[in-house]
Design a protein around this motif. Structure first.
Motif, PDB file in Angstrom:
ATOM      1  N   UNK A 178       0.966  -1.365  -0.076  1.00  0.00           N
ATOM      2  CA  UNK A 178      -0.644   0.138   0.138  1.00  0.00           C
ATOM      3  C   UNK A 178       0.749   1.598  -0.049  1.00  0.00           C
ATOM      4  N   UNK A 179       2.112   1.403   0.658  1.00  0.00           N
ATOM      5  CA  UNK A 179       3.066   2.134   1.123  1.00  0.00           C
ATOM      6  C   UNK A 179       3.659   2.616   0.125  1.00  0.00           C
ATOM      7  N   UNK A 180       3.663   1.298  -0.947  1.00  0.00           N
ATOM      8  CA  UNK A 180       4.169   1.408  -2.330  1.00  0.00           C
ATOM      9  C   UNK A 180       3.981   2.146  -3.397  1.00  0.00           C
ATOM     10  N   UNK A 181       2.380   1.365  -3.427  1.00  0.00           N
ATOM     11  CA  UNK A 181       1.262   1.981  -4.385  1.00  0.00           C
ATOM     12  C   UNK A 181       0.986   3.632  -4.227  1.00  0.00           C
ATOM     13  N   UNK A 182       0.928   3.761  -2.649  1.00  0.00           N
ATOM     14  CA  UNK A 182       0.595   5.057  -2.766  1.00  0.00           C
ATOM     15  C   UNK A 182       1.737   6.357  -3.261  1.00  0.00           C
ATOM     16  N   UNK A 183       2.817   5.972  -3.272  1.00  0.00           N
ATOM     17  CA  UNK A 183       3.951   6.196  -3.845  1.00  0.00           C
ATOM     18  C   UNK A 183       4.120   6.342  -5.505  1.00  0.00           C
ATOM     19  N   UNK A 200       5.029  13.925  -8.454  1.00  0.00           N
ATOM     20  CA  UNK A 200       5.568  14.732  -7.344  1.00  0.00           C
ATOM     21  C   UNK A 200       6.787  13.542  -6.708  1.00  0.00           C
ATOM     22  N   UNK A 201       7.362  14.012  -5.792  1.00  0.00           N
ATOM     23  CA  UNK A 201       8.380  13.253  -5.390  1.00  0.00           C
ATOM     24  C   UNK A 201       8.410  12.385  -4.582  1.00  0.00           C
ATOM     25  N   UNK A 202       9.239  11.405  -4.246  1.00  0.00           N
ATOM     26  CA  UNK A 202       7.907  10.038  -3.661  1.00  0.00           C
ATOM     27  C   UNK A 202       9.617   9.136  -2.892  1.00  0.00           C
ATOM     28  N   UNK A 203       8.753   9.224  -1.271  1.00  0.00           N
ATOM     29  CA  UNK A 203      10.057   7.542  -0.752  1.00  0.00           C
ATOM     30  C   UNK A 203       8.685   6.349  -0.312  1.00  0.00           C
ATOM     31  N   UNK A 204       9.198   5.600  -1.020  1.00  0.00           N
ATOM     32  CA  UNK A 204       8.264   4.494   0.482  1.00  0.00           C
ATOM     33  C   UNK A 204       8.939   3.710   0.582  1.00  0.00           C
ATOM     34  N   UNK A 205       8.928   2.731   2.254  1.00  0.00           N
ATOM     35  CA  UNK A 205       9.701   2.293   2.620  1.00  0.00           C
ATOM     36  C   UNK A 205       9.290   1.224   3.488  1.00  0.00           C
ATOM     37  N   UNK A 215       6.332   9.265   2.039  1.00  0.00           N
ATOM     38  CA  UNK A 215       6.659  10.563   2.056  1.00  0.00           C
ATOM     39  C   UNK A 215       6.644  11.297   0.375  1.00  0.00           C
ATOM     40  N   UNK A 216       5.601  12.414   0.462  1.00  0.00           N
ATOM     41  CA  UNK A 216       5.418  12.737  -0.756  1.00  0.00           C
ATOM     42  C   UNK A 216       5.336  13.851  -0.966  1.00  0.00           C
ATOM     43  N   UNK A 217       6.295  14.981  -1.681  1.00  0.00           N
ATOM     44  CA  UNK A 217       6.534  16.349  -1.702  1.00  0.00           C
ATOM     45  C   UNK A 217       6.412  17.218  -3.345  1.00  0.00           C
ATOM     46  N   UNK A 220      15.934  10.710   5.355  1.00  0.00           N
ATOM     47  CA  UNK A 220      16.072   9.078   4.645  1.00  0.00           C
ATOM     48  C   UNK A 220      16.446   8.331   6.388  1.00  0.00           C
ATOM     49  N   UNK A 221      15.336   9.074   6.869  1.00  0.00           N
ATOM     50  CA  UNK A 221      14.299   8.081   8.694  1.00  0.00           C
ATOM     51  C   UNK A 221      12.958   8.059   8.639  1.00  0.00           C
ATOM     52  N   UNK A 222      12.616   7.171   9.813  1.00  0.00           N
ATOM     53  CA  UNK A 222      11.138   6.521   9.360  1.00  0.00           C
ATOM     54  C   UNK A 222      10.357   8.244  10.109  1.00  0.00           C
ATOM     55  N   UNK A 223       9.190   8.407   9.907  1.00  0.00           N
ATOM     56  CA  UNK A 223       8.473   8.871   9.876  1.00  0.00           C
ATOM     57  C   UNK A 223       7.919   8.835  11.186  1.00  0.00           C
TER      58      UNK A 223
END
Length: 185
Positions: A17-22, A30-35, A52-54, A61-64
């Motif tokens: 889900x995190x990857x698909x949202x990214x 947008x720029x994204x990160x998913x992990x 992360x979306x921006x 590069x840390x956890x949220x």
């Protein structure tokens, strides 16, 4: 930057889900990160995943730790995990549940600014025949947050799952989008 934390259990698809949202946000330019973050690696163990979306490159590069949005795929986690830990004051919580707003709020340690509820499990069972809620909950994310459109969520889903499986998962997201109930608190 918008930071989203997913809470699920191993095998429920929180990482997917995190990857698909990214991917959906990436499709919007947008720029994204998913992990993911795994504790005990086994089916059924609590799993946390992040997106992360921006509008500009993301260098962190840390956890949220202070999410804008929290997504809970498994409502039983509300009894064992403080899913609202670090949630921003204007934060949004999205929960897969058949319970009422008051029942869910009673389990949250912090009251969110917005609460969105959807019975993604029933939607997944009806459409997919399996209680895997990751794609359905993304429809709720699109509706409750507006960080991505439903159309881009469906496109990103169909990029991951091809053919009839992709169509069913995209339909689950649309059904959840239509059935999500949002409470401004």
């Amino acid at each position: 930057m918008i930071e989203i934390r997913f809470h699920g259990r191993g095998g429920q698809g929180a990482v997917t889900a995190a990857n698909i949202l990214a991917s959906a946000a990436f499709l919007e330019g947008k720029y994204v990160q998913a992990f993911p973050f795994f504790g005990v690696e086994r089916r059924g163990a609590p799993v946390t995943a992040f997106t992360r979306i921006d509008e500009k490159p993301i260098r962190i590069k840390t956890q949220i730790y202070e999410p804008d949005i929290v997504v809970v795929l498994d409502p039983s986690l509300l009894d064992t995990v403080d899913v609202t830990a670090g949630l921003k004051d204007d934060g949004i919580v999205i929960v897969n549940t058949e319970k009422s707003k008051d029942e869910v709020l009673a389990k949250l340690k912090k009251k969110p600014a917005k609460l969105a509820l959807v019975d993604a499990t029933t939607i997944a069972l009806d459409i997919l025949g399996l209680p895997i809620t990751n794609t359905a909950i993304l429809g709720a994310v699109a509706k409750a947050t507006g960080v991505v459109t439903l159309e881009h969520v469906q496109k990103a889903i169909q990029d991951v799952f091809s053919g009839a499986l992709g169509e069913k998962n995209a339909k689950a997201a649309e059904e959840a989008f239509n059935k999500t109930v949002i409470y401004e608190l």
